[in-house]
Design a protein around this motif. Structure first.
Motif: not given
Length: 379
Positions: A268, A270, A278-282, A294-297, A378
């Motif tokens: 994980t 961020q 900003w939104p958490q990424g993987s 990547q994250n949702p943005n 998503y």
């Protein structure tokens, strides 16, 4: 050797031939390679058996030819020279089959030359080829003494080096988690999932952000000693499981002060301005052995490094031949193809879909070009 290449290809296409000539997968006996060659020669010259050239009968000529063929298949070194031109990045199943043809084939398929070629062909189409290849050359060289380097004689300890390295890299290629040190060594191409809106036939269509790079120099830098001391008692991220943190540079917003936080145990990641991240990424491993965040943005992909790498400076004087080999390889290939097609798999799957909760404009729903992977994750 050229005459035998089609035969070797035929052998490679067979499914696990038993050394005594049994085709296990088909459940019937198959003639051995030497027998097939003998039969072919006899059939081609059947009407000239009685002929004699230079006092040698045709039968004796055939016998000599057969012995020559047998000597080729009884010599592992010659088999290695036959097999090497056939090797490509997907040669492993064929090599496994060939190793079961006979003892000599088995010995040939264990050759360092074969596995070195296997490594080169397999890695060449993968992300990280140059540093991976350079490091393997250095490690192999370091496994030999200076005298062995000069005489080009491989010790028994180095016999399985390239085979072991091949399977080591195959196992590493499916590793899903990344360590902070490795993350800090990479450079990323940064792109937005969603791009800018445009008008197409009276409809508003939001183009994909994957078509244009927002930054090609994003780095997850480590903290300086001063920053570590200053942030040692930072309570703003208390209660989290972050195992590493640092400064993010090269972000499209171009503002200083962006920090990143990594949990090495889960992959994980961020980033953002504390305390509003900003939104958490993987972090994911790609099929080409590269890394994706990547994250949702947004989505980031690791850029393949260009040669030469700093590792070449670690080579000793008596390793100059390896330096020359690295230089030739790098100058011949230039930048790796993996960078040219870094985003191809996502761009090829773009679909035009309606945006959720988007207003209608001129009676038409606003749509966006989005890759299938984003839609599935998503939705």
């Amino acid at each position: 050797v050229c005459c035998l290449l089609p035969i070797a290809r035929e052998i490679a296409s067979e499914n696990f031939l038993h050394p005594i000539g049994w085709d296990i997968s088909r459940g019937h006996q198959a003639p051995c390679v030497v027998c097939l060659l003998n039969e072919t020669i006899v059939n081609m010259t059947n009407d000239n058996e009685s002929g004699a050239v230079g006092g040698i009968s045709r039968k004796e000529q055939l016998s000599q030819q057969n012995e020559s063929i047998r000597s080729v298949f009884a010599t592992p070194d010659l088999l290695v020279n036959i097999l090497r031109p056939l090797i490509d990045g997907d040669f492993l199943p064929a090599l496994s089959s060939l190793s079961l043809v006979s003892k000599n084939f088995h010995q040939a398929t264990l050759s360092n030359q074969i596995w070195r070629e296997m490594c080169h062909r397999r890695w060449k189409g993968k992300w990280g080829f140059h540093p991976r290849w350079e490091k393997a050359l250095v490690d192999y060289s370091n496994s030999l003494t200076e005298k062995q380097q000069q005489t080009q004689v491989e010790p028994k300890a180095a016999d399985n080096f390239w085979k072991s390295r091949y399977f080591f890299e195959e196992e590493d290629a499916i590793r899903k988690l990344i360590l902070a040190e490795e993350l800090q060594s990479l450079v990323f191409d940064f792109r937005f999932w969603i791009g800018q809106p445009t008008v197409v036939d009276g409809h508003i269509v939001v183009k994909s952000g994957l078509l244009t790079s927002a930054s090609r120099d994003v780095r997850f830098s480590r903290l300086s000693e001063v920053d570590r001391e200053r942030l040692a008692d930072d309570d703003e991220i208390s209660g989290t499981t972050w195992s590493a943190r640092g400064h993010l540079t090269g972000h499209p917003c171009k503002e200083p002060g962006i920090e990143w936080f990594l949990d090495e145990s889960t992959g994980t990641l961020q980033w953002g301005f504390i305390p509003n991240l900003w939104p958490q990424g993987s972090i994911q491993r790609l099929d080409n052995w590269g890394w994706q965040i990547q994250n949702p943005n947004v989505v980031l992909r690791s850029i393949d490094s260009l040669p030469p790498s700093p590792i070449t400076s670690k080579l000793s004087v008596w390793n100059e031949t390896i330096l020359d080999e690295i230089e030739r390889e790098c100058s011949k290939n230039g930048q790796l193809d993996t960078n040219k097609h870094l985003w191809k798999d996502l761009i090829d799957t773009l679909e035009n879909v309606p945006l959720r909760d988007a207003p209608s404009v001129n009676g038409f729903t606003v749509t966006a070009d989005i890759p299938r992977a984003f839609i599935e994750q998503y939705e």
